[in-house]
Design a protein around this motif. Structure first.
Motif, short mmCIF file in Angstrom:
data_model
loop_
_atom_site.label_atom_id
_atom_site.label_comp_id
_atom_site.label_asym_id
_atom_site.label_seq_id
_atom_site.Cartn_x
_atom_site.Cartn_y
_atom_site.Cartn_z
N SER A 105 0.83 -1.21 0.00
CA SER A 105 0.00 0.00 0.00
C SER A 105 0.87 1.26 0.00
O SER A 105 0.53 2.25 -0.65
CB SER A 105 -0.93 0.01 1.21
N GLU A 106 1.98 1.22 0.72
CA GLU A 106 2.87 2.37 0.75
C GLU A 106 3.54 2.57 -0.60
O GLU A 106 3.75 3.70 -1.05
CB GLU A 106 3.91 2.18 1.85
N VAL A 107 3.90 1.46 -1.26
CA VAL A 107 4.51 1.56 -2.59
C VAL A 107 3.51 2.16 -3.57
O VAL A 107 3.82 3.09 -4.32
CB VAL A 107 4.97 0.17 -3.07
N ILE A 108 2.30 1.62 -3.58
CA ILE A 108 1.28 2.08 -4.53
C ILE A 108 0.91 3.53 -4.27
O ILE A 108 0.75 4.33 -5.20
CB ILE A 108 0.05 1.16 -4.44
N ARG A 109 0.76 3.88 -3.00
CA ARG A 109 0.43 5.28 -2.67
C ARG A 109 1.52 6.22 -3.17
O ARG A 109 1.23 7.28 -3.74
CB ARG A 109 0.27 5.42 -1.16
N ALA A 110 2.78 5.83 -2.99
CA ALA A 110 3.89 6.69 -3.40
C ALA A 110 3.96 6.85 -4.91
O ALA A 110 4.18 7.96 -5.41
CB ALA A 110 5.20 6.12 -2.87
N VAL A 111 3.74 5.75 -5.66
CA VAL A 111 3.86 5.86 -7.11
C VAL A 111 2.68 6.63 -7.71
O VAL A 111 2.84 7.32 -8.72
CB VAL A 111 3.99 4.47 -7.77
N ILE A 112 1.50 6.51 -7.11
CA ILE A 112 0.36 7.31 -7.59
C ILE A 112 0.62 8.79 -7.34
O ILE A 112 0.37 9.64 -8.20
CB ILE A 112 -0.94 6.85 -6.91
N GLN A 113 1.16 9.10 -6.17
CA GLN A 113 1.45 10.50 -5.86
C GLN A 113 2.60 11.04 -6.72
O GLN A 113 2.72 12.26 -6.88
CB GLN A 113 1.82 10.64 -4.38
N SER A 114 3.44 10.13 -7.26
CA SER A 114 4.56 10.59 -8.08
C SER A 114 4.13 11.05 -9.47
O SER A 114 4.89 11.73 -10.16
CB SER A 114 5.59 9.46 -8.22
N VAL A 115 2.93 10.66 -9.89
CA VAL A 115 2.42 11.12 -11.19
C VAL A 115 2.08 12.60 -11.07
O VAL A 115 1.34 13.00 -10.17
CB VAL A 115 1.18 10.30 -11.60
N ALA A 133 -9.76 8.52 -15.59
CA ALA A 133 -8.43 9.12 -15.44
C ALA A 133 -7.48 8.16 -14.73
O ALA A 133 -6.31 8.02 -15.12
CB ALA A 133 -8.53 10.44 -14.67
N MET A 134 -7.99 7.49 -13.70
CA MET A 134 -7.17 6.54 -12.97
C MET A 134 -6.75 5.37 -13.86
O MET A 134 -5.57 4.98 -13.90
CB MET A 134 -7.93 6.05 -11.74
N GLN A 135 -7.71 4.80 -14.58
CA GLN A 135 -7.45 3.61 -15.39
C GLN A 135 -6.59 3.91 -16.61
O GLN A 135 -5.72 3.12 -16.96
CB GLN A 135 -8.77 2.97 -15.82
N ARG A 136 -6.85 5.03 -17.28
CA ARG A 136 -6.22 5.29 -18.57
C ARG A 136 -4.97 6.16 -18.50
O ARG A 136 -4.13 6.11 -19.41
CB ARG A 136 -7.23 5.95 -19.52
N THR A 137 -4.86 6.94 -17.45
CA THR A 137 -3.75 7.91 -17.39
C THR A 137 -2.82 7.66 -16.21
O THR A 137 -1.59 7.56 -16.39
CB THR A 137 -4.30 9.35 -17.32
N ILE A 138 -3.38 7.56 -15.02
CA ILE A 138 -2.55 7.53 -13.81
C ILE A 138 -1.91 6.15 -13.59
O ILE A 138 -0.70 6.04 -13.44
CB ILE A 138 -3.37 7.95 -12.57
N LEU A 139 -2.74 5.11 -13.58
CA LEU A 139 -2.21 3.78 -13.27
C LEU A 139 -1.18 3.28 -14.28
O LEU A 139 -0.18 2.67 -13.88
CB LEU A 139 -3.36 2.78 -13.14
N PRO A 140 -1.36 3.49 -15.60
CA PRO A 140 -0.31 3.05 -16.53
C PRO A 140 1.05 3.68 -16.24
O PRO A 140 2.08 3.01 -16.36
CB PRO A 140 -0.86 3.49 -17.90
N GLN A 141 1.04 4.95 -15.85
CA GLN A 141 2.32 5.60 -15.53
C GLN A 141 2.87 5.11 -14.18
O GLN A 141 4.08 4.89 -14.03
CB GLN A 141 2.13 7.11 -15.49
N ALA A 142 1.97 4.95 -13.22
CA ALA A 142 2.41 4.51 -11.89
C ALA A 142 2.93 3.08 -11.92
O ALA A 142 3.86 2.74 -11.17
CB ALA A 142 1.25 4.63 -10.91
N THR A 143 2.35 2.24 -12.77
CA THR A 143 2.76 0.83 -12.82
C THR A 143 4.22 0.69 -13.17
O THR A 143 4.93 -0.15 -12.60
CB THR A 143 1.89 0.08 -13.84
N ARG A 144 4.70 1.49 -14.11
CA ARG A 144 6.11 1.39 -14.53
C ARG A 144 7.05 1.68 -13.37
O ARG A 144 8.10 1.06 -13.23
CB ARG A 144 6.38 2.36 -15.68
N VAL A 145 6.66 2.64 -12.53
CA VAL A 145 7.50 2.99 -11.38
C VAL A 145 7.38 1.93 -10.28
O VAL A 145 8.33 1.70 -9.53
CB VAL A 145 7.09 4.38 -10.84
N ALA A 146 6.22 1.27 -10.20
CA ALA A 146 5.96 0.34 -9.11
C ALA A 146 6.57 -1.03 -9.32
O ALA A 146 6.71 -1.80 -8.37
CB ALA A 146 4.45 0.19 -8.90
#
Length: 226
Positions: A105-115, A133-146
């Motif tokens: 949860s801490e990892v996911i929270r941090a990568v979402i906030q990093s977008v 926005a979450m599905q198409r824009t935020i999560l794809p970018q956050a996934t690479r960092v996570a």
């Protein structure tokens, strides 16, 4: 063949069997459940009302602040005192899932906030809802960092499952303990067990590198687009 080599060869099938039947399923199930819990916890901390945020913050604080072994003992040996009884495998699954959920949860929270916030604004500006926005824009970018930290969590988890032996789950380490109690060769058996865990971790580390290269190339290609 030397006696120790013969013992390792004869012990290999039951150890691998324990790994395939118990260690691997326990790892996979715990990670999937824990990742799902971690995702829900991260979204709650970021977007939920204050009372719910307080609840999940307490959960993360509690799990991250106590040893995993103590958590497993509380679930398997402590809860029966209040009438809640679990079999060994479900008890281990619950303990590992709760633990993984708190850390991921801490990892996911941090990568979402990093977008960057501009990504949210851009998504809203073209008429996307929060979910879109979450599905198409935020999560794809956050996934690479996570990917790297989540992969590290998974690799650590497969080693941590050895703690399930204290709950009598017949995984690799528990199988090694049983054989060592009969052969009186703990050094040989535990060395073989360490090598098996090392093999699993090495394969997973190789897979992690491939994933990082894949996402890195994908990110580079996107960055190169005009």
């Amino acid at each position: 063949m030397h006696d120790w080599l013969q013992l390792m060869w004869e012990s290999l099938p039951p150890l691998l069997y324990a790994g395939v039947v118990f260690t691997v399923p326990l790892t996979l199930l715990s990670f999937v459940l824990g990742l799902s819990l971690g995702f829900a916890t991260a979204l709650t901390r970021l977007f939920a009302p204050a009372p719910l945020v307080a609840v999940v913050r307490f959960y993360v604080w509690l799990i991250r602040g106590t040893p995993l072994l103590v958590q497993l003992f509380l679930i398997f040996y402590g809860l029966p005192k209040v009438g809640i009884v679990f079999d060994p495998f479900p008890a281990a699954l619950i303990g590992f899932s709760l633990n993984v959920g708190a850390y991921t949860s801490e990892v996911i929270r941090a990568v979402i906030q990093s977008v960057p916030k501009g990504q949210w604004e851009a998504a809203y500006s073209i008429g996307m809802t929060w979910r879109q926005a979450m599905q198409r824009t935020i999560l794809p970018q956050a996934t690479r960092v996570a990917v790297p930290p989540l992969a590290n969590t998974f690799i650590s988890l497969i080693k941590d499952t050895s703690l399930a032996a204290v709950l009598t789950v017949p995984e690799i380490f528990q199988a090694a303990q049983r054989i060592a109690s009969v052969t009186y060769e703990p050094l040989i058996l535990y060395t073989e067990t360490a090598l098996i865990y090392l093999l699993f971790s090495s394969v997973l580390s190789w897979g992690q590198q491939k994933l990082e290269i894949h996402f890195g190339q994908h990110l580079t290609q996107e960055g190169a687009r005009p």
